[in-house]
Write a protein that holds these residues in place. Structure first.
Motif, PDB file in Angstrom:
ATOM      1  N   UNK A   1       0.843  -1.194   0.000  1.00 53.06           N
ATOM      2  CA  UNK A   1       0.000   0.000   0.000  1.00 53.06           C
ATOM      3  C   UNK A   1       0.882   1.249   0.000  1.00 53.06           C
ATOM      4  N   UNK A   2       0.524   2.231  -0.813  1.00 52.75           N
ATOM      5  CA  UNK A   2       1.285   3.473  -0.875  1.00 52.75           C
ATOM      6  C   UNK A   2       1.096   4.268   0.413  1.00 52.75           C
ATOM      7  N   UNK A   3       2.203   4.743   0.977  1.00 53.79           N
ATOM      8  CA  UNK A   3       2.143   5.595   2.161  1.00 53.79           C
ATOM      9  C   UNK A   3       2.087   7.054   1.726  1.00 53.79           C
ATOM     10  N   UNK A   4       3.132   7.470   1.000  1.00 54.63           N
ATOM     11  CA  UNK A   4       3.173   8.848   0.519  1.00 54.63           C
ATOM     12  C   UNK A   4       4.271   8.967  -0.533  1.00 54.63           C
ATOM     13  N   UNK A   5       4.063   9.849  -1.495  1.00 50.67           N
ATOM     14  CA  UNK A   5       5.065  10.061  -2.534  1.00 50.67           C
ATOM     15  C   UNK A   5       4.802  11.352  -3.277  1.00 50.67           C
ATOM     16  N   UNK A   6       5.670  11.613  -4.266  1.00 50.91           N
ATOM     17  CA  UNK A   6       5.514  12.843  -5.033  1.00 50.91           C
ATOM     18  C   UNK A   6       5.998  12.616  -6.461  1.00 50.91           C
ATOM     19  N   UNK A   7       5.205  13.086  -7.421  1.00 52.31           N
ATOM     20  CA  UNK A   7       5.559  13.037  -8.830  1.00 52.31           C
ATOM     21  C   UNK A   7       6.051  14.430  -9.217  1.00 52.31           C
ATOM     22  N   UNK A   8       7.359  14.570  -9.477  1.00 53.37           N
ATOM     23  CA  UNK A   8       7.959  15.876  -9.730  1.00 53.37           C
ATOM     24  C   UNK A   8       7.574  16.427 -11.096  1.00 53.37           C
ATOM     25  N   UNK A   9       7.222  15.558 -12.043  1.00 53.68           N
ATOM     26  CA  UNK A   9       6.832  16.016 -13.376  1.00 53.68           C
ATOM     27  C   UNK A   9       5.395  16.544 -13.363  1.00 53.68           C
ATOM     28  N   UNK A  10       4.499  15.771 -12.765  1.00 50.59           N
ATOM     29  CA  UNK A  10       3.093  16.193 -12.705  1.00 50.59           C
ATOM     30  C   UNK A  10       2.817  17.124 -11.534  1.00 50.59           C
ATOM     31  N   UNK A  11       3.804  17.233 -10.625  1.00 49.51           N
ATOM     32  CA  UNK A  11       3.674  18.053  -9.422  1.00 49.51           C
ATOM     33  C   UNK A  11       2.450  17.630  -8.608  1.00 49.51           C
ATOM     34  N   UNK A  12       2.393  16.299  -8.376  1.00 52.76           N
ATOM     35  CA  UNK A  12       1.272  15.722  -7.638  1.00 52.76           C
ATOM     36  C   UNK A  12       1.760  14.953  -6.420  1.00 52.76           C
ATOM     37  N   UNK A  13       1.079  15.141  -5.304  1.00 53.62           N
ATOM     38  CA  UNK A  13       1.338  14.364  -4.096  1.00 53.62           C
ATOM     39  C   UNK A  13       0.491  13.105  -4.171  1.00 53.62           C
ATOM     40  N   UNK A  14       1.110  11.948  -3.903  1.00 54.92           N
ATOM     41  CA  UNK A  14       0.407  10.673  -4.021  1.00 54.92           C
ATOM     42  C   UNK A  14       0.475   9.904  -2.702  1.00 54.92           C
ATOM     43  N   UNK A  15      -0.513   9.027  -2.426  1.00 54.37           N
ATOM     44  CA  UNK A  15      -1.788   8.910  -3.136  1.00 54.37           C
ATOM     45  C   UNK A  15      -2.718  10.065  -2.778  1.00 54.37           C
ATOM     46  N   UNK A  16      -3.635  10.351  -3.648  1.00 55.26           N
ATOM     47  CA  UNK A  16      -4.533  11.492  -3.461  1.00 55.26           C
ATOM     48  C   UNK A  16      -5.381  11.342  -2.204  1.00 55.26           C
ATOM     49  N   UNK A  17      -5.764  10.101  -1.876  1.00 53.89           N
ATOM     50  CA  UNK A  17      -6.596   9.884  -0.682  1.00 53.89           C
ATOM     51  C   UNK A  17      -5.856  10.307   0.583  1.00 53.89           C
ATOM     52  N   UNK A  18      -4.551   9.982   0.660  1.00 58.03           N
ATOM     53  CA  UNK A  18      -3.762  10.383   1.830  1.00 58.03           C
ATOM     54  C   UNK A  18      -3.604  11.893   1.873  1.00 58.03           C
ATOM     55  N   UNK A  19      -3.356  12.499   0.723  1.00 60.15           N
ATOM     56  CA  UNK A  19      -3.218  13.951   0.637  1.00 60.15           C
ATOM     57  C   UNK A  19      -4.471  14.645   1.172  1.00 60.15           C
ATOM     58  N   UNK A  20      -5.632  14.160   0.770  1.00 67.27           N
ATOM     59  CA  UNK A  20      -6.891  14.770   1.224  1.00 67.27           C
ATOM     60  C   UNK A  20      -7.107  14.569   2.719  1.00 67.27           C
ATOM     61  N   UNK A  21      -6.698  13.389   3.237  1.00 63.20           N
ATOM     62  CA  UNK A  21      -6.832  13.131   4.678  1.00 63.20           C
ATOM     63  C   UNK A  21      -5.939  14.070   5.493  1.00 63.20           C
ATOM     64  N   UNK A  22      -4.742  14.356   4.942  1.00 60.27           N
ATOM     65  CA  UNK A  22      -3.797  15.224   5.671  1.00 60.27           C
ATOM     66  C   UNK A  22      -4.322  16.654   5.742  1.00 60.27           C
ATOM     67  N   UNK A  23      -4.787  17.197   4.614  1.00 66.50           N
ATOM     68  CA  UNK A  23      -5.193  18.615   4.599  1.00 66.50           C
ATOM     69  C   UNK A  23      -6.598  18.818   5.185  1.00 66.50           C
ATOM     70  N   UNK A  24      -7.435  17.771   5.133  1.00 63.23           N
ATOM     71  CA  UNK A  24      -8.785  17.831   5.715  1.00 63.23           C
ATOM     72  C   UNK A  24      -9.557  19.069   5.251  1.00 63.23           C
ATOM     73  N   UNK A  25      -9.405  19.414   3.975  1.00 63.89           N
ATOM     74  CA  UNK A  25     -10.141  20.557   3.426  1.00 63.89           C
ATOM     75  C   UNK A  25      -9.569  21.901   3.827  1.00 63.89           C
TER      76      UNK A  25
END
Length: 458
Positions: A135-159
């Protein structure tokens, strides 16, 4: 910091390795609490040093440092990107520790290396010893400038828009400075390690432990770092505890003249010499070291410094270390870290050309001792075949002539077989699943030497 142990590494399109992977012996045999020593053998140019170079890059990134611009030279000539996968466990005190995988990818961009992506994944251990799906914990795509996985990103920022902006700014800073989004201060390290609640065990503690491991326990000695260099400098690698914190580093000492050290460096050197003498006198009979104080002198920063010189003590007489053999200087330069890997289960020593300038029989004895009693991990490259007679077959991998399958272990080797003899026989007769030696013709070499000399005269 929890105990971390490397279990597996995989290289893709890295230098002359299009694909190569190997597992550490203790994980191969599922005995993760025992000594874990791995030797890498093979002909020149077959991918041995690629492993050392991969660990150098990993160590820099996991320590929060930037990716070297010269890293593009590490990418296979037939590819525009390379990746390194590191598998490891955290917290061996648990009966069934969780398994993690960190994948780093980087690419060529206008004659320099740039980060492409990074991803930390986990396989959680179950009570029965089996593992959950990766299972993915956390990562970053430097080309797309995206934090992955998106579900974890949303849980961290909580809106929270401010938190989202902070993380996005951190990711841009990491990309600009060519540092890790996860592990660098320019990235999101401080923010991620401050997360609490459901993220503390799964993200905060894990990232903090990995970075501390890279900073203090992952010790890499390339050929240039061991022994004496062309400028008559000796690099002494050390690991010490100071004010409750672990620190690793190097002290460069001149063998040509006295070296100016700070008070802290001088104290560290004297402590190292005291510790090393206990071991050195057993490895090299009658050899002990001393630190000769030659006075005081200002450092380049204008602070009070101390002129010191390392000497060998024989029959009560001090002899400058530069008059000792290159082999003794090599042993001295790595003794302190050998002490660490022998006594600390978290330390992993990666050393290139371990056998350079060291007496063959002594080298075999040292490896035999470490394979039976060391608590930490050690990975080394070597050409000395004496070692093959001293350690278990699982503690050796061989580089092949196939860039798509660079590293193999010999199979169907009985305990009564001499691994050295098997290796030489495989070179001469083949019989392994991959060719481990790209043949040379002695007659052709001789003719080429004659031809080159003749052409030079013409």
């Amino acid at each position: 910091m929890k105990t971390i142990r490397i279990s597996k590494i995989t290289l893709k399109n890295f230098k002359n390795v299009r694909y190569g992977t190997f597992t550490m012996p203790s994980f191969l045999n599922k005995e993760v609490h025992c000594a874990d020593i791995l030797g890498i053998y093979g002909q020149n140019g077959s991918g041995k040093t690629a492993i050392i170079d991969a660990f150098v890059i990993l160590n820099n990134i996991l320590s929060g440092q930037r990716l070297s611009e010269k890293s593009w030279n590490m990418i296979n000539v037939d590819s525009n990107e390379a990746s390194i996968e590191l598998n490891f466990t955290i917290d061996l005190e648990k009966e069934h520790p969780d398994m993690y995988k960190y994948t780093l990818a980087f690419k060529k961009e206008e004659n320099k290396g740039e980060l492409k992506s990074e991803l930390l994944e986990v396989r959680k251990a179950k009570e029965d010893g089996s593992y959950e799906r990766e299972k993915a914990v956390l990562g970053y795509d430097y080309e797309k400038q995206e934090i992955k996985p998106e579900t974890t990103f949303k849980k961290i920022i909580k809106g929270n828009k401010d938190l989202e902006l902070d993380l996005l700014v951190s990711s841009r800073m990491a990309k600009k400075s060519e540092c890790s989004f996860l592990f660098s201060n320019d990235g999101a390290f401080e923010f991620l390690t401050s997360l609490d609640g459901e993220f503390k065990e799964n993200i905060s503690d894990v990232i903090k432990d990995i970075r501390e491991y890279a900073e203090t326990c992952l010790i890499i000695i390339a050929t240039r770092d061991a022994g004496m260099d062309s400028n008559l400098m000796m690099n002494l690698t050390y690991r010490k505890e100071e004010n409750g914190k672990l620190i690793k580093g190097q002290i460069a000492v001149s063998l040509e003249k006295a070296t100016v050290l700070s008070k802290e460096e001088k104290d560290t050197l004297e402590k190292m010499v005291k510790e090393m003498n206990t071991v050195l006198s057993q490895i090299v009979p009658h050899l002990t070291l001393g630190v000769y104080n030659a006075g005081e002198e200002l450092t380049e920063e204008g602070k009070k410094g101390y002129l010191v010189e390392i000497v060998s003590l024989k029959n009560g007489k001090a002899i400058p270390l530069r008059y000792e053999s290159e082999g003794i200087i090599k042993i001295i330069s790595i003794t302190n870290v050998l002490l660490c890997v022998y006594n600390n289960p978290s330390v992993c020593l990666i050393i290139d050309e371990f056998d350079a300038s060291v007496f063959e029989y002594l080298l075999g004895e040292i490896i035999s001792i470490f394979s039976k009693g060391a608590k930490g991990q050690m990975i080394f490259t070597s050409h000395n075949l004496r070692i093959l007679e001293m350690i278990d077959k699982d503690c050796v991998i061989f580089s092949t002539s196939n860039p798509d399958n660079r590293y193999i272990r010999f199979t169907n080797i009985k305990n009564t077989n001499n691994l050295r003899d098997v290796y030489i026989r495989s070179i001469l007769l083949g019989g392994t699943k991959e060719n481990i030696y790209e043949g040379t013709d002695s007659q052709e070499i001789g003719m080429a030497l004659r031809r080159a000399w003749r052409d030079g005269k013409d």
